[in-house]
Design an enzyme around this catalytic site. Structure first.
Site, short mmCIF file in Angstrom:
data_model
loop_
_atom_site.label_atom_id
_atom_site.label_comp_id
_atom_site.label_asym_id
_atom_site.label_seq_id
_atom_site.Cartn_x
_atom_site.Cartn_y
_atom_site.Cartn_z
N ASP A 128 -5.87 19.99 -42.49
CA ASP A 128 -6.62 19.84 -43.73
C ASP A 128 -6.99 21.23 -44.24
OD1 ASP A 128 -8.24 18.39 -45.73
OD2 ASP A 128 -9.91 19.30 -44.65
N VAL B 17 0.83 -1.21 0.00
CA VAL B 17 0.00 0.00 0.00
C VAL B 17 0.87 1.25 0.00
CG1 VAL B 17 -1.69 1.31 1.34
CG2 VAL B 17 -1.94 -1.16 1.08
N ALA B 18 1.96 1.22 0.78
CA ALA B 18 2.85 2.38 0.84
C ALA B 18 3.56 2.61 -0.49
CB ALA B 18 3.88 2.18 1.95
N ASP C 291 -2.46 13.09 0.82
CA ASP C 291 -1.77 13.15 -0.47
C ASP C 291 -2.65 13.71 -1.57
OD1 ASP C 291 0.41 12.15 0.72
OD2 ASP C 291 0.55 10.31 -0.45
#
Length: 1017
Positions: free
Chosen positions: A436, A389-390, A852
């Site tokens: 184009d 997980v880390a 985080d």
């Protein structure tokens, strides 16, 4: 792969219910293609079969009921492969003949209709002129050839959009961690991890599905009809009901609903820009053509599905319908074109793979340490899960997805619709943009650009007539100009309607509409002028006569006005005098030579030039109307460049993006437009004609294409080759377009950009709109980006936003990796020393999600740098983080982790191995990471730099909010128990905040030392 002596069959793409095979021997063997379709359609499970001699592939769809298991599907595909092999062997050994008569869907064996007499086409389909097909023959042809429909592209399903959100390595790693947590009894951990994955998927799904719905809503669904002759009677039928052999009646403004060989053409012209890219209408005739490999744009005795009749009338026999038309061929090219991943997709996948290796290595290391220390298996497994997980920044998918979604929403406000999130970043990494010409760089409608009268050259600037020296010329103070405009207004078939709001609607050819629009812009009341001078006689141009004349009544009794326009050389040949400074003067050889030179000069500027003349004659005069004319001057017109495009080209050059023009026009026309756009900036413009393109080897193309500025006379297949050749050199390529001829290249490009909605207005110019059912609509199906306001200038805004988005994602990734690496270092040190497991799985999830994600999102919303469009495009092969970045990340992580361990050491001495000690470590590490957000705003700018960074309120809110959230586990008992935390006293809090502030200051000071001599970013 299945192999036999005469057949090699390989499955190259397989999904449930659909499989594509590459078949050796099928390429350029249309007879084998027909035979394979016949044989495979007899298999019970097979639903549809499409064998292509053009690509050598066979596409088969088959039944996929829910009760059919994977094993059964494998058996079905094996049966299909075996049937293909057996059919190929039988075809080879028995020399099976092709079906008869020749089918229009068998392109290689179908005659080149433009090279055959019209009677051959009639005989081929058992039809006749003028009676057409009988009712029974129509029914038989419908059974054999099917409906006149193109295969509709399937939109991305809701399920496929949702599934794509889970297809990334970080999400897969989180899923593994959730499974391991559940297996070891950590149900709560597993639920929380699954929630993280669900939130990320929800954000991406909602954003992409909303864009998909908006893009779909742009598409018109109007039904088309066609006039055909059957059983000798003219009747209207639905376009889908037209069959090969039908006699199709062509009228002005009517879309062509099938490919057909012309039988009659009375001044017929057709706008084929949707297929060829050429803006000027094509004049049609009925004579057979001679030669091999005649380009579609030069097949003047054919009309094609998706084009529009602009003037005249005609009749044609249908030779191909539905997917067997030229448009169907282009759709087949779309099916073979594969879109490439964007640089960010590749880099995030690469980063995800590296994280997977890192996670596996860390888990193995911890297992090794635990085994050496004699720890039990279950505690070691839980510790490994915590490290997994880390190692995975759970916030990375969410931050990347949310950042792209915010960029997507910002662009939507600017009329830029993004189909996939990754296209936001890809726009910012463009190195080459293929533009184009028709409908993208230009308006796709003719407009008068220059007028030559008497001894003056006048240019049109914002509806004003201006001399080369900049002097304005008033219409009613210049007899030559006034009479020229009045003559072209009278000598015209364009119909002019005035709407209730005072606007004008024009119906006619683009050329005549441009002349009428010139008169309207100059302030001439065309309706009143025509009422005062009613048309009495009309002589149209013909095969041997390239001019048009009309005779009008004059107020003077017994007088008539003759108005003439057409080929300058032919009109000039009928003139005896010319109008100059209000006087009629004799037309001598010197003056004729000057007119010829002016004509050549204007034609060299890619203008379509018409000569204009007139005369007054008596009603009883015996002379021919088109003799003894008075020369008025020349009118030059062209498809005008869109407003602001020239400035856009400059901005592309400034941003380091190379603009490349791709057009179906001839090289002189393309060169003149490229010069006006300053496409090559200060270099010599380099043009490559498609005729030369076909003679180049693949290696030569790759080397040459990077130097070419303009590709002329380009076919849809050539557009695809150009894009793929540029991509093969590692270039990130965007392709813009608005016609079905652009679709294969749009799909293959890194970013396909479609212009506008199908029903966008034509500015009142009256030019024919492109068909709305099968042409510009379907372009949206393959494009990654749709600019729905038809303003190409918004593209540079998209590039700016894309570059900023990538830079901000890079800052967020730097932040996430540096903080997560700190968690890994702490966990490894504590485990290696034998101080237990102070950070459990729930604490690590809290770290990675709450503290985080919000700071990462704040960094993702950093304002654009002032010079974002003055920097060259980044190298798409460069990783999202360079080796120097990793050195800085490791340094920052070591500082954060060591200072957190110092705080933990203090807590161990004071509290022992208790919850208080673990809480001190948890709080120190978390608050250090939150404050680290300030350090990640810039690579070189620090808190000690005199010039402060621009204020970012999102970062401020994220830091304050995250600090507030971090206090919740202490203040809320249930949450405190879930995270296994304890209350802290003031001394503990002083140590926590002291270590966090110190880590910020140390990292900022190292940045100053490392980058003090570097320029600020």
């Amino acid at each position: 792969m299945f192999t036999r002596e005469n057949a090699v069959v390989q499955a190259i793409h397989t999904i449930p219910g659909r499989v594509r095979y590459a078949v050796e021997g099928l390429y350029r063997s249309p007879d084998l293609a027909c035979y394979l379709e016949e044989q495979l359609s007899q298999l019970t499970a097979v639903r549809t079969v499409s064998a292509s001699a053009r690509t050598g592939n066979v596409l088969v769809t088959y039944e996929t009921q829910s009760e059919v298991q994977a094993k059964a599907q494998a058996e079905i595909t094996a049966d299909i492969a075996a049937c293909i092999k057996d059919s190929c062997d039988r075809f080879q050994s028995e020399s099976i003949a092709p079906p008869s008569p020749i089918r229009p869907d068998n392109k290689a064996t179908t005659p080149s209709w433009h090279t055959l007499d019209a009677d051959a086409a009639l005989n081929q389909f058992q039809t006749s002129c003028p009676d057409g097909l009988t009712a029974s023959t129509v029914q038989a042809h419908q059974t054999r050839y099917g409906l006149n429909q193109l295969v509709e592209s399937q939109p991305r399903s809701e399920l496929s959009i949702l599934v794509e959100q889970f297809q990334s390595p970080p999400v897969a790693l989180l899923a593994v961690a959730a499974g391991l947590s559940m297996a070891t009894g950590g149900l709560t951990d597993a639920v929380v991890i699954a929630g993280v994955v669900g939130i990320n998927a929800a954000i991406g799904y909602l954003t992409e599905s909303q864009s998909e719905r908006i893009i779909r809503s742009l598409q018109a669904t109007g039904e088309q009809t066609a006039w055909v002759v059957r059983d000798g009677q003219r009747q209207t039928v639905a376009a889908e009901a037209v069959v090969p052999g039908d006699l199709m009646v062509l009228q002005p403004g009517q879309p062509v609903v099938a490919d057909a060989r012309l039988l009659e053409a009375d001044n017929l012209s057709v706008n084929e820009s949707v297929l060829t890219g050429e803006s000027a209408p094509v004049n049609k005739q009925t004579q057979s053509l001679v030669g091999n490999n005649i380009p579609l744009a030069e097949r003047t005795n054919m009309v094609y599905k998706g084009t529009v009749v602009t003037s005249g009338r005609g009749q044609a026999v249908v030779v191909a319908t539905g997917c067997f038309t030229e448009i169907g061929t282009i759709q087949e090219l779309v099916g073979t074109a594969e879109s490439e991943d964007t640089p960010l997709e590749r880099q995030l996948d690469e980063a995800g793979g590296q994280l997977a290796l890192l996670s596996s290595g860390v888990c193995a290391l911890v297992f090794g340490i635990g085994w050496l220390r004699g720890y039990p298996l279950l505690p070691m497994l839980k510790t490994s899960i915590s490290l997994a997980v880390a190692a995975v920044p759970e916030g990375l998918p969410t931050i990347a997805t949310t950042t792209l979604a915010l960029g997507m929403e910002d662009m939507r406000k600017r009329h830029i619709l993004i189909r996939k999130l990754q296209a936001v970043e890809a726009l910012g990494s463009l190195q080459t943009v293929c533009l184009d010409k028709t409908g993208t760089l230009t308006e796709n409608q003719m407009a008068v650009r220059e007028v030559q009268i008497g001894e003056m050259t006048l240019r049109l600037q914002e509806s004003e007539f201006v001399t080369p020296t900049g002097d304005r010329v008033e219409l009613y103070r210049c007899d030559e100009l006034r009479q020229l405009i009045e003559v072209v207004s009278l000598c015209s078939e364009s119909e002019l309607d005035v709407d209730p709001e005072g606007g004008h609607r024009l119906k006619g050819t683009p050329t005549e509409n441009a002349l009428i629009q010139l008169a309207l812009s100059a302030g001439v009341d065309v309706v009143s002028l025509r009422q005062q001078h009613p048309c009495l006689n009309l002589s149209l141009r013909s095969k041997d006569r390239n001019l048009m004349s009309t005779v009008h009544a004059l107020p003077t009794q017994g007088k008539r006005l003759v108005a003439v326009k057409g080929s300058p050389a032919e009109v000039l040949a009928h003139c005896q005098s010319w109008l100059c400074n209000g006087e009629v003067l004799p037309l001598d050889d010197a003056q004729r030579h000057r007119v010829s030179l002016d004509n050549e000069r204007m034609a060299g500027q890619a203008l379509r030039v018409l000569g204009v003349a007139y005369k007054a004659m008596d009603t009883d005069a015996a002379e021919v109307a088109e003799s003894r004319l008075i020369w008025l001057g020349l009118a030059g017109m062209a498809d005008p460049i869109r407003q602001g495009v020239t400035d856009l080209i400059k901005q592309f050059h400034q941003a380091g993006i190379k603009p490349v023009m791709i057009t179906g026009d001839q090289s002189p026309t393309a060169y003149a437009i490229a010069k006006e756009l300053q496409l090559s900036r200060h270099r010599q413009t380099k043009i490559l004609d498609s005729a030369d393109l076909s003679r180049l080897e693949p290696s030569q193309r790759q080397a040459l294409f990077d130097k070419v500025d303009v590709f002329a006379r380009v076919s849809p297949a050539s557009k695809l080759e150009i894009v793929q050749a540029l991509q093969s050199t590692g270039t990130v390529v965007a392709m813009t377009g608005d016609g079905i001829n652009d679709m294969p290249a749009l799909k293959a490009a890194n970013v396909g950009i479609a212009m506008g909605s199908s029903d966008s207005p034509n500015n009142g110019a009256g030019g024919p709109r492109r068909p709305t059912n099968t042409t510009s609509n379907v372009v949206h199906d393959v494009a990654d980006v749709v600019i729905d306001n038809n303003n190409l200038q918004t593209l540079i805004t998209a590039v700016s936003r894309g570059r900023t988005t990538y830079s901000n994602i890079r800052k967020s990734v730097h932040f996430l990796l540096s903080t997560n690496l700190g968690e890994i270092i702490v966990t490894l040190l504590v485990t290696a020393i034998g101080l237990g497991q102070p950070l459990n799985t729930m604490e690590l999830l809290w770290l990675n999600l709450v503290t985080d994600v919000f700071p990462g999102l704040g960094l993702a919303l950093e304002p654009p740098e002032p010079n974002v469009l003055e920097q060259p495009p980044r190298d798409p092969s460069a990783p999202i983080l360079k080796s120097a970045d990793f050195g800085q990340i490791v340094l920052e992580s070591v500082v954060i982790s060591l200072l957190a361990m110092e705080a933990y050491s203090y807590a161990l001495l004071r509290h022992g191995q208790t919850r208080q000690a673990s809480t001190v470590l948890f709080m120190s590490l978390t608050i250090s990471q939150i404050l680290h957000t300030w350090s990640c705003r810039s690579e070189t700018h620090s808190l000690f730099t005199r010039q402060p960074l621009p204020r970012n309120p999102y970062v401020e809110a994220a830091v304050i909010g995250s600090l507030g959230l971090q206090l919740l586990p202490i203040l809320v008992p249930p949450l405190r128990n879930l995270l296994q935390l304890a209350l802290l006293d003031p001394v503990d809090w002083a140590v926590v905040f002291g270590s966090a502030l110190l880590s910020l200051l140390v990292n900022e000071s190292t940045k100053t030392v490392l980058f003090s001599s570097s320029p600020e970013v």
